[in-house]
Write an enzyme that holds these catalytic residues in place. Sequence first.
Site, PDB file in Angstrom:
ATOM      1  N   GLU A  37     -99.998   8.799  40.472  1.00 42.13           N
ATOM      2  CA  GLU A  37    -100.972   7.397  40.457  1.00 42.13           C
ATOM      3  C   GLU A  37    -100.655   7.093  41.721  1.00 42.13           C
ATOM      4  OE1 GLU A  37    -104.287   5.225  37.463  1.00 42.13           O
ATOM      5  OE2 GLU A  37    -101.848   5.559  37.012  1.00 42.13           O
ATOM      6  N   LYS A 168     -88.156   1.016  22.140  1.00 41.34           N
ATOM      7  CA  LYS A 168     -89.071   1.129  22.594  1.00 41.34           C
ATOM      8  C   LYS A 168     -90.039   1.443  21.464  1.00 41.34           C
ATOM      9  CE  LYS A 168     -85.079   3.139  24.884  1.00 41.34           C
ATOM     10  NZ  LYS A 168     -84.363   4.649  24.945  1.00 41.34           N
ATOM     11  N   ASP A 244     -84.763   2.652  32.401  1.00 43.60           N
ATOM     12  CA  ASP A 244     -84.870   3.164  31.127  1.00 43.60           C
ATOM     13  C   ASP A 244     -86.206   2.913  31.123  1.00 43.60           C
ATOM     14  OD1 ASP A 244     -84.900   4.862  29.109  1.00 43.60           O
ATOM     15  OD2 ASP A 244     -83.471   4.142  27.756  1.00 43.60           O
ATOM     16  N   HIS A 339    -110.671   5.273  43.644  1.00 44.85           N
ATOM     17  CA  HIS A 339    -110.272   6.718  43.301  1.00 44.85           C
ATOM     18  C   HIS A 339    -110.208   7.458  43.360  1.00 44.85           C
ATOM     19  CE1 HIS A 339    -107.705   5.604  39.504  1.00 44.85           C
ATOM     20  NE2 HIS A 339    -108.293   4.769  39.395  1.00 44.85           N
TER      21      HIS A 339
END
Length: 353
Positions: A37, A168, A244, A339
């Site tokens: 991004e 997670k 991670d 953007h």
Amino acid sequence: MTEEHAIAGVPMRWVGPLRVTGNVASVETQVPLATYESPLWPSVRRGARLSTMVPEGIVATLVDERMTRSVLIEATDAQTAYTTARQIDARFAELRDIVRTCSRFAELVAIRHEITANLLFLRFEFTTGDASGHNMATLAADRLLTHLLQTLPGISYGSISANYCTDKKATAINGILGRGKNVVAELTLPRDVVRDRLHTTAKKIAELNVRKNLIGTLLAGGIRSANAHYANMLLAFYLATGQDAANIIEGSQGVTVSEDLDGDLYFSCTIPNLIVGTVGNGKDLPFVETNLTRLGCRADREPGANARRLAVLAAATVLCGELSLLAAQTNPGELMRAHVHLERSGEKIGSQS
């Protein structure tokens, strides 16, 4: 390199510098962000530049740190589960000593429990030095569970992982109790800086934060979380420093607070689940080694100090991107214009900006 051992390349840029002070580090540094991004780089860069415009910069306070692993025990009935939980609480010192025999760095700091029917859920909480601590905590939990099954009557093995950690997954318990490093990052900007650099006002940012991050998230059913996009900065920071990446699930839980101080802007990000480490899997890759060294996270410090430094830098990075985005969203059309412009200019993927 074989197909099985190939490395996926993610574009990375160093952005900043950002200025950080607080109870862990006082430093001015650039930070690495690996992302597809591309507008994230200039957005974080804008927030970082603001941090250098006030003497204290971003004040990052490490509030707590602990890695968790939960286990499941089956009891003959609820009364036995309750008795077992009481016995475990009473034997904390004994269990802490067991943990010390299986790791030089793991330290048992708390045990929490919950009983449902005849099931006893135990949440072991550890400090783990400079490691994020997943494997260290699991190894210690396995030793503890084995010991408890051998020494307490009326119980049997349920699972080494009981989803009460919670690993997670976005849950209320992690938001409340924390998992990993709990860091609060704060920045106070004078009104002229807000006006000239962010093209908005403290009042507009504070109002948007309440309406979007607090009310909007409430209506959406958010879990212990009220922010615009912590996950964007965390993922980019995690990938660049060998973390991670799946830990952004709980890592992105957190609360943004913004106040109008008579025209000046107070802005803060509270992140209770920053799971980072400077040793362990992935940290020996050449680019990760280079990045951690450049961040000052390879110094010869007391155990845990390098990981704490990395955590406060991560939190400061989150604040930079969060502030920049919210400021842009106070102005109609700015976000989309940025953007479109950036993704068709020098910041697009593959460019050498």
